[in-house]
Motif scaffolding. Structure first.
Motif, PDB file in Angstrom:
ATOM      1  N   PRO A 103       0.831  -1.213   0.000  1.00  0.00           N
ATOM      2  CA  PRO A 103       0.000   0.000   0.000  1.00  0.00           C
ATOM      3  C   PRO A 103       0.862   1.258   0.000  1.00  0.00           C
ATOM      4  O   PRO A 103       1.955   1.274   0.558  1.00  0.00           O
ATOM      5  N   ILE A 104       0.347   2.324  -0.621  1.00  0.00           N
ATOM      6  CA  ILE A 104       1.051   3.607  -0.712  1.00  0.00           C
ATOM      7  C   ILE A 104       0.082   4.704  -0.290  1.00  0.00           C
ATOM      8  O   ILE A 104      -1.024   4.813  -0.832  1.00  0.00           O
ATOM      9  N   ALA A 105       0.495   5.536   0.679  1.00  0.00           N
ATOM     10  CA  ALA A 105      -0.334   6.648   1.143  1.00  0.00           C
ATOM     11  C   ALA A 105      -0.150   7.853   0.223  1.00  0.00           C
ATOM     12  O   ALA A 105       0.956   8.107  -0.272  1.00  0.00           O
ATOM     13  N   THR A 106      -1.229   8.591  -0.003  1.00  0.00           N
ATOM     14  CA  THR A 106      -1.180   9.773  -0.866  1.00  0.00           C
ATOM     15  C   THR A 106      -1.536  11.061  -0.129  1.00  0.00           C
ATOM     16  O   THR A 106      -1.075  12.132  -0.516  1.00  0.00           O
ATOM     17  N   SER A 107      -2.378  11.004   0.916  1.00  0.00           N
ATOM     18  CA  SER A 107      -2.763  12.218   1.629  1.00  0.00           C
ATOM     19  C   SER A 107      -3.248  11.872   3.025  1.00  0.00           C
ATOM     20  O   SER A 107      -3.708  10.747   3.276  1.00  0.00           O
ATOM     21  N   VAL A 108      -3.140  12.845   3.925  1.00  0.00           N
ATOM     22  CA  VAL A 108      -3.629  12.689   5.297  1.00  0.00           C
ATOM     23  C   VAL A 108      -4.356  13.966   5.699  1.00  0.00           C
ATOM     24  O   VAL A 108      -4.086  15.052   5.170  1.00  0.00           O
ATOM     25  N   ILE A 109      -5.283  13.810   6.637  1.00  0.00           N
ATOM     26  CA  ILE A 109      -5.993  14.957   7.208  1.00  0.00           C
ATOM     27  C   ILE A 109      -5.592  15.084   8.675  1.00  0.00           C
ATOM     28  O   ILE A 109      -5.712  14.118   9.445  1.00  0.00           O
ATOM     29  N   VAL A 110      -5.105  16.248   9.047  1.00  0.00           N
ATOM     30  CA  VAL A 110      -4.685  16.528  10.421  1.00  0.00           C
ATOM     31  C   VAL A 110      -5.730  17.443  11.046  1.00  0.00           C
ATOM     32  O   VAL A 110      -5.865  18.601  10.639  1.00  0.00           O
ATOM     33  N   MET A 168       7.091   6.213   3.470  1.00  0.00           N
ATOM     34  CA  MET A 168       8.360   6.648   4.053  1.00  0.00           C
ATOM     35  C   MET A 168       9.518   5.844   3.462  1.00  0.00           C
ATOM     36  O   MET A 168      10.578   6.398   3.126  1.00  0.00           O
ATOM     37  N   HIS A 169       9.320   4.542   3.304  1.00  0.00           N
ATOM     38  CA  HIS A 169      10.376   3.669   2.785  1.00  0.00           C
ATOM     39  C   HIS A 169      10.768   4.057   1.364  1.00  0.00           C
ATOM     40  O   HIS A 169      11.959   4.068   1.020  1.00  0.00           O
ATOM     41  N   TYR A 170       9.785   4.392   0.540  1.00  0.00           N
ATOM     42  CA  TYR A 170      10.064   4.720  -0.858  1.00  0.00           C
ATOM     43  C   TYR A 170      10.281   6.217  -1.068  1.00  0.00           C
ATOM     44  O   TYR A 170      10.503   6.645  -2.205  1.00  0.00           O
ATOM     45  N   GLY A 171      10.192   7.018  -0.020  1.00  0.00           N
ATOM     46  CA  GLY A 171      10.416   8.452  -0.142  1.00  0.00           C
ATOM     47  C   GLY A 171       9.309   9.189  -0.875  1.00  0.00           C
ATOM     48  O   GLY A 171       9.553  10.211  -1.523  1.00  0.00           O
ATOM     49  N   ILE A 172       8.076   8.702  -0.770  1.00  0.00           N
ATOM     50  CA  ILE A 172       6.931   9.314  -1.457  1.00  0.00           C
ATOM     51  C   ILE A 172       6.287  10.342  -0.531  1.00  0.00           C
ATOM     52  O   ILE A 172       5.955  10.038   0.613  1.00  0.00           O
ATOM     53  N   GLU A 173       6.097  11.544  -1.017  1.00  0.00           N
ATOM     54  CA  GLU A 173       5.498  12.617  -0.230  1.00  0.00           C
ATOM     55  C   GLU A 173       3.996  12.418  -0.132  1.00  0.00           C
ATOM     56  O   GLU A 173       3.387  11.707  -0.946  1.00  0.00           O
ATOM     57  N   VAL A 174       3.392  13.069   0.849  1.00  0.00           N
ATOM     58  CA  VAL A 174       1.941  13.002   1.035  1.00  0.00           C
ATOM     59  C   VAL A 174       1.394  14.424   1.124  1.00  0.00           C
ATOM     60  O   VAL A 174       2.074  15.349   1.574  1.00  0.00           O
ATOM     61  N   ARG A 175       0.155  14.581   0.670  1.00  0.00           N
ATOM     62  CA  ARG A 175      -0.545  15.855   0.810  1.00  0.00           C
ATOM     63  C   ARG A 175      -1.111  15.962   2.219  1.00  0.00           C
ATOM     64  O   ARG A 175      -1.632  14.987   2.768  1.00  0.00           O
ATOM     65  N   ASP A 213      -2.475  22.427   2.865  1.00  0.00           N
ATOM     66  CA  ASP A 213      -1.238  23.074   3.318  1.00  0.00           C
ATOM     67  C   ASP A 213       0.012  22.598   2.589  1.00  0.00           C
ATOM     68  O   ASP A 213       1.128  22.955   2.988  1.00  0.00           O
ATOM     69  N   GLY A 214      -0.115  21.773   1.561  1.00  0.00           N
ATOM     70  CA  GLY A 214       1.053  21.410   0.770  1.00  0.00           C
ATOM     71  C   GLY A 214       1.540  20.004   1.004  1.00  0.00           C
ATOM     72  O   GLY A 214       0.837  19.137   1.545  1.00  0.00           O
ATOM     73  N   LEU A 215       2.807  19.754   0.585  1.00  0.00           N
ATOM     74  CA  LEU A 215       3.398  18.416   0.592  1.00  0.00           C
ATOM     75  C   LEU A 215       4.360  18.249   1.758  1.00  0.00           C
ATOM     76  O   LEU A 215       5.114  19.170   2.103  1.00  0.00           O
ATOM     77  N   TYR A 216       4.330  17.052   2.343  1.00  0.00           N
ATOM     78  CA  TYR A 216       5.195  16.710   3.468  1.00  0.00           C
ATOM     79  C   TYR A 216       5.910  15.391   3.174  1.00  0.00           C
ATOM     80  O   TYR A 216       5.362  14.511   2.505  1.00  0.00           O
ATOM     81  N   LYS A 217       7.130  15.274   3.696  1.00  0.00           N
ATOM     82  CA  LYS A 217       7.894  14.030   3.636  1.00  0.00           C
ATOM     83  C   LYS A 217       7.767  13.294   4.969  1.00  0.00           C
ATOM     84  O   LYS A 217       7.769  13.910   6.040  1.00  0.00           O
TER      85      LYS A 217
END
Length: 667
Positions: free
Chosen positions: A267-274, A319-326, A345-349
């Motif tokens: 699985p690969i995450a693309t975005s999170v809501i804080v 995190m392992h593949y270095g993919i950023e999330v919104r 609010d943009g992209l985070y690593k």
């Protein structure tokens, strides 16, 4: 807190449930009854009953079209005896027809030279399609496509591409807002305005748009920035995030591609809501300690250890593949339609992941998210800054304010003047004009002194409603339902109170605006408040001149505004042509071509400093209320989208695209 409202997984298509499977699943559910552990969710209101709504102008097509034929009985609404008899009849009928068709197919297969029936067909013999009438059978509306499993990243967009995608997102959000406002208005008409429980227009609008295939980015899953969505964009509802493809989960805080759909099985995450839904979250702006989902009960209390699965595993793999999330932040906001706003609010690593003991004593997964450098300022920071600026402007900006109210209390709220770039004080030299000045003959021509007899407020069917074509232009909150050639508001001869729903634009300015000096556009206008889509902003004022007077004044080089040159952007607001194929633009009340000018060379208001843009966020709507002369309407400004605080307002003046600045009056 967690919600008990069930939402279907948008990654899956709804599958039909037969009576046998339903009975089996019910028995299994009762036998395996366990306490429900909620995923990381956002608050939702109670579920509502979705009613079929008709399009404006009595469109025959309902908002929701069911693919289930009307002749199939609903077991919940049918008496037990009748339902049982019908089930027996249909069961025996289908059993015999299936036996006959299977035997008939075997005979056809043995012959070899006869066309064999499609096994999914309900026909007994093949039918030549050429001889069939095209309109004999109405095919049901196709189901919306499921979300794609293809991960893509959009890069290297040129300026034209960015404008194109921005316009696509802008128009999609306008359709969403128009549907949402219209659905709430229709529900109020059906239930009555005094009904406490209101319809969830956000759910209705999103469902209609999904059914029509109007959701964006369903054919791909985008990693990184979404084309057309800018940092700082505001959303009032979670479902709107799904519509534009920014976050695809209606409730869960982590949006990800499941491992079952991924090419490598991970699985690969693309975005999170804080939004502070977990007690172990830590938000410092550019640095976030994000808590994984799972292990919470319906009261938002941690009651179980989290597991490294689903969205939690997807964040670890990203995190392992270095993919950023919104990152989208959910913030409580009193001036919001839902008491909450969602800010992109943009992209985070994701730099780190570990398992820790939470405040409640249960194990939780934590992730360290760091904002990528070089991005525009976070929208949530601007939102908090504007909140402070409204109450204590001088403490936040000790230098730069030329005036705390250039209207000199002529407006309901102060109009600020700010310049920290140069020494230009030009707006201070004009007399502030809160309302347009018309020639005396305007009030004598076309004024019959008639008005409505409503006492508590205008209702459907009153005199003013009939003047507007039988429907009011605004809903109960004062939002414009859809643009019209001209709107007749209640005037001096009407008996309704000032709080009447048909007296929106004449109440004056309600948002705190600021005229500011800009390096790009000279003078510009921005709001310290969040402006809702469809909300009234202010009037574009000036001294009205006939065309003969305008020709004389223009010889002196004075600044004139010609209302007939403004682009007819009112046609875009409330346009439901993508939802209803035979939707027709409002043409009544009609208005003749405008043949007057406005002099703003000596007296003007805040609207005269609004910048020009070919893709504006503000539009002109013609309104009449103090007279009935169609040749001289008021120029009222309404928001075409949700405008965040401190974002510049823009109008389409009807000038050519190569004009980079505003009209000469502001430069």
């Amino acid at each position: 807190m967690g919600s008990l409202v069930p939402f279907q997984d948008l990654n899956l298509l709804p599958s039909p449930v037969t009576a046998a499977t339903a009975t089996t699943s019910t028995a299994a559910a009762s036998a395996l009854l366990t306490p429900k552990i909620e995923p990381k969710t956002e608050p939702l209101d109670e579920p509502i009953q979705i009613h079929q709504l008709e399009c404006p102008q009595n469109h025959p097509e309902p908002f929701f079209s069911s693919s289930t034929p009307t002749f199939l009985a609903n077991s919940e609404n049918t008496p037990a005896s009748q339902s049982s008899d019908q089930d027996n009849v249909y069961t025996e009928f289908f059993r015999i027809s299936e036996l006959f068709r299977s035997a008939f197919n075997k005979r056809l297969e043995q012959s070899g030279d006869v066309e064999v029936l499609d096994p999914d067909s309900r026909a007994i013999v093949p039918v030549n399609q050429e001889n069939q009438l095209s309109n004999a059978v109405v095919s049901p509306r196709p189901r919306p496509p499921r979300r794609s499993s293809e991960l893509v990243r959009v890069t290297d967009l040129n300026l034209e591409d960015e404008r194109y995608f921005r316009d696509v997102v802008r128009r999609t959000r306008m359709v969403y807002d128009s549907l949402r406002i219209f659905a709430v208005d229709e529900d109020e008409k059906r239930r009555g305005e005094g009904h406490v429980k209101r319809a969830r227009g956000d759910l209705t609008a999103s469902s209609v748009m999904k059914d029509r295939g109007l959701w964006l980015n369903r054919d791909k899953r985008i990693v990184g920035s979404i084309p057309g969505v800018q940092i700082g964009d505001l959303f009032f509802f979670r479902m709107e995030l799904c519509v534009v493809g920014l976050h695809g989960q209606p409730q869960a805080g982590i949006d990800y591609l499941p491992g079952s759909q991924s090419s490598n099985g991970e699985p690969i995450a693309t975005s999170v809501i804080v939004s502070g839904g977990y007690e172990d979250d830590e938000d410092a702006g550019d640095l976030i300690i994000y808590t994984g989902h799972g292990g919470q009960d319906k009261f938002n209390k941690q009651c179980e250890h989290q597991k490294l699965e689903g969205g939690n595993l997807a964040l670890e793999r990203s995190m392992h593949y270095g993919i950023e999330v919104r990152v989208i932040r959910g913030i409580k906001y009193e001036r919001s339609l839902s008491s909450k706003v969602y800010v992109y609010d943009g992209l985070y690593k994701i730099l780190d992941c570990w398992f820790d003991v939470g405040k409640s004593g249960f194990g939780v997964y934590k992730y360290k998210l760091v904002r990528i450098e070089g991005q525009p300022e976070m929208g949530s920071s601007i939102l908090r800054f504007a909140e402070t600026l409204r109450s204590k402007p001088l403490s936040v900006r000790p230098m730069g304010y030329l005036s705390l109210d250039i209207s000199n209390k002529k407006e309901n709220v102060p109009v600020l003047l700010f310049n920290d770039i140069d020494k230009d004080h030009d707006p201070l030299y004009y007399e502030y004009l809160a309302k347009t000045v018309f020639p005396p003959f305007v009030f004598n021509q076309g004024s019959n002194g008639s008005g409505c007899d409503c006492i508590l407020g205008c209702t459907d069917g009153c005199f003013c409603a009939l003047k507007n074509g039988g429907e009011f232009a605004y809903n109960g909150n004062g939002s414009l339902l859809r643009g019209k050639p001209v709107i007749f508001e209640c005037g001096a001869f009407c008996k309704c109170p000032p709080s009447c729903r048909n007296r929106v634009s004449q109440r004056g300015l309600r948002n705190r605006l600021e005229v500011f000096r800009s390096r790009e556009t000279g003078w510009g206008v921005r709001s310290l408040d969040l402006i809702h889509a469809g909300a009234f902003i202010c009037e574009y004022t000036g001294v009205v001149l006939t065309m003969e007077q305008a020709q004389i004044i223009a010889m002196n080089g004075d600044s004139l505004i010609y209302p007939n040159r403004f682009s007819a952007r009112w046609t875009e607001w409330g346009d439901l042509s993508q939802v209803f194929s035979d939707y027709m633009r409002p043409s009544y009340p009609s208005i003749p071509p405008l043949d007057f000018a406005m002099d703003v060379s000596r007296m003007r208001n805040v609207a005269c400093y609004i910048s020009h843009s070919p893709t504006p966020n503000v539009m002109i709507q013609f309104v009449l209320y103090d007279h009935n002369n169609l040749m001289f309407p008021h120029l009222m400004l309404f928001a075409m989208e949700n405008i965040p605080p401190l974002r510049e307002l823009s109008l389409d003046y009807g000038v050519a695209d190569e004009w980079t600045g505003k009209l000469s009056i502001c430069n």
